[in-house]
Design a protein around this motif. Structure first.
Motif, PDB file in Angstrom:
ATOM      1  N   GLN A   1     -12.018-139.296 -15.611  1.00 20.89           N
ATOM      2  CA  GLN A   1     -11.165-138.547 -14.692  1.00 20.89           C
ATOM      3  C   GLN A   1      -9.939-139.359 -14.295  1.00 20.89           C
ATOM      4  O   GLN A   1      -8.843-138.807 -14.130  1.00 20.89           O
ATOM      5  CB  GLN A   1     -11.970-138.147 -13.454  1.00 20.89           C
ATOM      6  N   TYR A   2     -10.118-140.652 -14.166  1.00 20.76           N
ATOM      7  CA  TYR A   2      -8.995-141.527 -13.819  1.00 20.76           C
ATOM      8  C   TYR A   2      -7.978-141.579 -14.952  1.00 20.76           C
ATOM      9  O   TYR A   2      -6.776-141.392 -14.741  1.00 20.76           O
ATOM     10  CB  TYR A   2      -9.511-142.930 -13.496  1.00 20.76           C
ATOM     11  N   ILE A   3      -8.452-141.831 -16.186  1.00 16.23           N
ATOM     12  CA  ILE A   3      -7.540-141.936 -17.325  1.00 16.23           C
ATOM     13  C   ILE A   3      -6.837-140.611 -17.587  1.00 16.23           C
ATOM     14  O   ILE A   3      -5.657-140.585 -17.960  1.00 16.23           O
ATOM     15  CB  ILE A   3      -8.302-142.396 -18.585  1.00 16.23           C
ATOM     16  N   ARG A   4      -7.529-139.517 -17.354  1.00 20.22           N
ATOM     17  CA  ARG A   4      -6.956-138.209 -17.666  1.00 20.22           C
ATOM     18  C   ARG A   4      -5.682-137.922 -16.865  1.00 20.22           C
ATOM     19  O   ARG A   4      -4.886-137.052 -17.229  1.00 20.22           O
ATOM     20  CB  ARG A   4      -7.980-137.101 -17.441  1.00 20.22           C
ATOM     21  N   GLN A   5      -5.477-138.656 -15.793  1.00 21.35           N
ATOM     22  CA  GLN A   5      -4.267-138.447 -14.999  1.00 21.35           C
ATOM     23  C   GLN A   5      -2.992-138.779 -15.785  1.00 21.35           C
ATOM     24  O   GLN A   5      -1.915-138.286 -15.449  1.00 21.35           O
ATOM     25  CB  GLN A   5      -4.320-139.309 -13.732  1.00 21.35           C
ATOM     26  N   ILE A   6      -3.111-139.611 -16.824  1.00 25.40           N
ATOM     27  CA  ILE A   6      -1.931-139.936 -17.621  1.00 25.40           C
ATOM     28  C   ILE A   6      -1.989-139.279 -18.997  1.00 25.40           C
ATOM     29  O   ILE A   6      -1.229-139.631 -19.894  1.00 25.40           O
ATOM     30  CB  ILE A   6      -1.763-141.469 -17.781  1.00 25.40           C
ATOM     31  N   HIS A   7      -2.883-138.325 -19.163  1.00 22.28           N
ATOM     32  CA  HIS A   7      -2.983-137.593 -20.427  1.00 22.28           C
ATOM     33  C   HIS A   7      -1.863-136.559 -20.473  1.00 22.28           C
ATOM     34  O   HIS A   7      -1.780-135.677 -19.626  1.00 22.28           O
ATOM     35  CB  HIS A   7      -4.349-136.906 -20.535  1.00 22.28           C
ATOM     36  N   LYS A   8      -0.980-136.650 -21.449  1.00 25.65           N
ATOM     37  CA  LYS A   8       0.177-135.765 -21.527  1.00 25.65           C
ATOM     38  C   LYS A   8      -0.241-134.337 -21.902  1.00 25.65           C
ATOM     39  O   LYS A   8      -1.145-134.153 -22.724  1.00 25.65           O
ATOM     40  CB  LYS A   8       1.170-136.287 -22.566  1.00 25.65           C
ATOM     41  N   PRO A   9       0.408-133.336 -21.346  1.00 24.72           N
ATOM     42  CA  PRO A   9       0.145-131.958 -21.781  1.00 24.72           C
ATOM     43  C   PRO A   9       0.678-131.738 -23.192  1.00 24.72           C
ATOM     44  O   PRO A   9       1.628-132.412 -23.620  1.00 24.72           O
ATOM     45  CB  PRO A   9       0.912-131.115 -20.756  1.00 24.72           C
ATOM     46  N   PHE A  10       0.068-130.816 -23.930  1.00 27.26           N
ATOM     47  CA  PHE A  10       0.462-130.503 -25.307  1.00 27.26           C
ATOM     48  C   PHE A  10       0.442-131.750 -26.200  1.00 27.26           C
ATOM     49  O   PHE A  10       1.241-131.884 -27.123  1.00 27.26           O
ATOM     50  CB  PHE A  10       1.866-129.880 -25.350  1.00 27.26           C
TER      51      PHE A  10
END
Length: 364
Positions: A248-257
């Motif tokens: 959940q923490y890393i997903r904050q910097i997961h780019k859309p598309f």
């Protein structure tokens, strides 16, 4: 270039030797070249992945999925529902996942530990974020993990420890007992990145993946790729799994598309092709046995491997060795850049490629 603009450059991004990927097959000439230098799938790609890719190509004018949720759902099925979909993170290759992890956790002057010989991006990517790179080399001559050396190197600046099992370029692995001992002694505020992209080829009884440790709540991020077993190196797609809190923490910097539509569909198709996966693994295991017996017969020094490649100590200087084999139509890779000076990595191919390699070595 003006000195004024150079004054705002980050000091730790000053020009240094960058990671160089494996070379492609030369385009000129009629002689067949067997590419045993990049650890690619010897059988190509899954027919189901090809079919999914062709169907996806009809819609490349449309933006891809905003998130990776459909691929994560497919991964949950592949892992027999042992993990939740929110414990997976997908990206453009395993290398992209490694970069994302470093971006999430590492600040300037933090420390990252890795163990050469190993995959060069651990070091190169860490430098991008200003981390100090601590190399606790694998123990020679068997390239086993130096647990005591890593423990001695840990301090309050240590953020990430890279482990690889099976390891590139040595083919060695971390036995379960050693992994258990190591994890029991590591501070709880350190992230362990376990690169396991070759896990499908490991058949040692005491080989262990990151799965049981993630299920127990260890701070492990297990990195995987679709480039090896699934034959999707050209689609550049990978993933990791970890605890829910870390994901959940890393997903904050997961780019859309982030993921191309074609890559997502090809990966979902590849996961469903159990027959192709099994055939790939068996091809590698058969080739591993054939090549090890041939190396023994020819007196070629090599390290026992749990991956789809061998590390060898060639009977000639590394570049003379690779040049000679190239003249015989076989591409292999010198791995001084990986921290193994004088050594060469040879990918296990299909039976035809393996025979061509041995014939070339017999001429040598």
């Amino acid at each position: 270039m003006s000195k004024e603009i150079e004054s705002i450059f980050k000091s730790y991004l000053q020009p240094k030797k960058a990671y160089e990927g494996g070379k492609g097959i030369p385009s000129k000439g009629e002689k067949k070249i067997y590419k045993l230098s990049s650890n690619e799938n010897p059988l190509g790609q899954s027919p189901k992945a090809t079919s999914a890719l062709i169907n996806a190509a009809k819609n490349i004018h449309i933006y891809p999925d905003q998130t990776d949720i459909r691929l994560r759902k497919a991964l949950v099925r592949d892992f027999d529902e042992q993990l939740a979909e929110d414990q997976f993170i997908c990206g453009n290759s395993g290398s992209e996942i490694i970069d994302m992890i470093l971006r999430a956790f590492v600040n300037e002057d933090d420390e990252v530990i890795f163990s050469n010989p190993c995959f060069l991006p651990y070091s190169v990517f860490s430098r991008w974020y200003g981390a100090e790179q601590i190399d606790v080399a694998l123990r020679e001559p068997d390239y086993s993990l130096d647990v005591e050396g890593i423990l001695a190197a840990i301090n309050n600046r240590t953020k990430i420890i890279f482990l690889t099992s099976p390891n590139n370029p040595t083919g060695t692995y971390i036995p379960e007992a050693l992994m258990n001992d190591f994890l029991s002694r590591i501070p709880k505020n350190i992230i362990i990145v376990l690169d396991e992209v070759y896990r499908h080829f490991a058949d040692a009884e005491d080989f262990v993946s990151g799965l049981p440790y993630v299920k127990k709540g260890h701070n492990i991020i297990a990195v995987n790729s679709f480039s090896k077993t699934y034959g999707l190196a050209g689609q550049r797609i990978g993933y990791c799994y970890t605890t829910l809190k870390i994901a959940q923490y890393i997903r904050q910097i997961h780019k859309p598309f982030l993921l191309p539509h074609t890559s997502t569909e090809a990966a979902i198709g590849a996961l469903s092709d159990i027959e192709f996966i099994q055939k790939t693994v068996q091809t590698v295991l058969d080739g591993r046995k054939f090549l090890s017996q041939a190396f023994d017969r020819l007196g070629i020094k090599y390290w026992p491997t749990q991956a789809n490649f061998f590390l060898v100590d060639p009977p000639l200087p590394e570049f003379e060795f690779t040049d000679f084999l190239m003249q015989q139509g076989v591409m292999v890779r010198p791995v001084s850049q990986f921290g193994a000076p004088g050594k060469v990595r040879i990918t296990i191919g299909d039976s035809e490629a393996n025979e061509a390699l041995i014939q070339a070595l017999e001429k040598m």
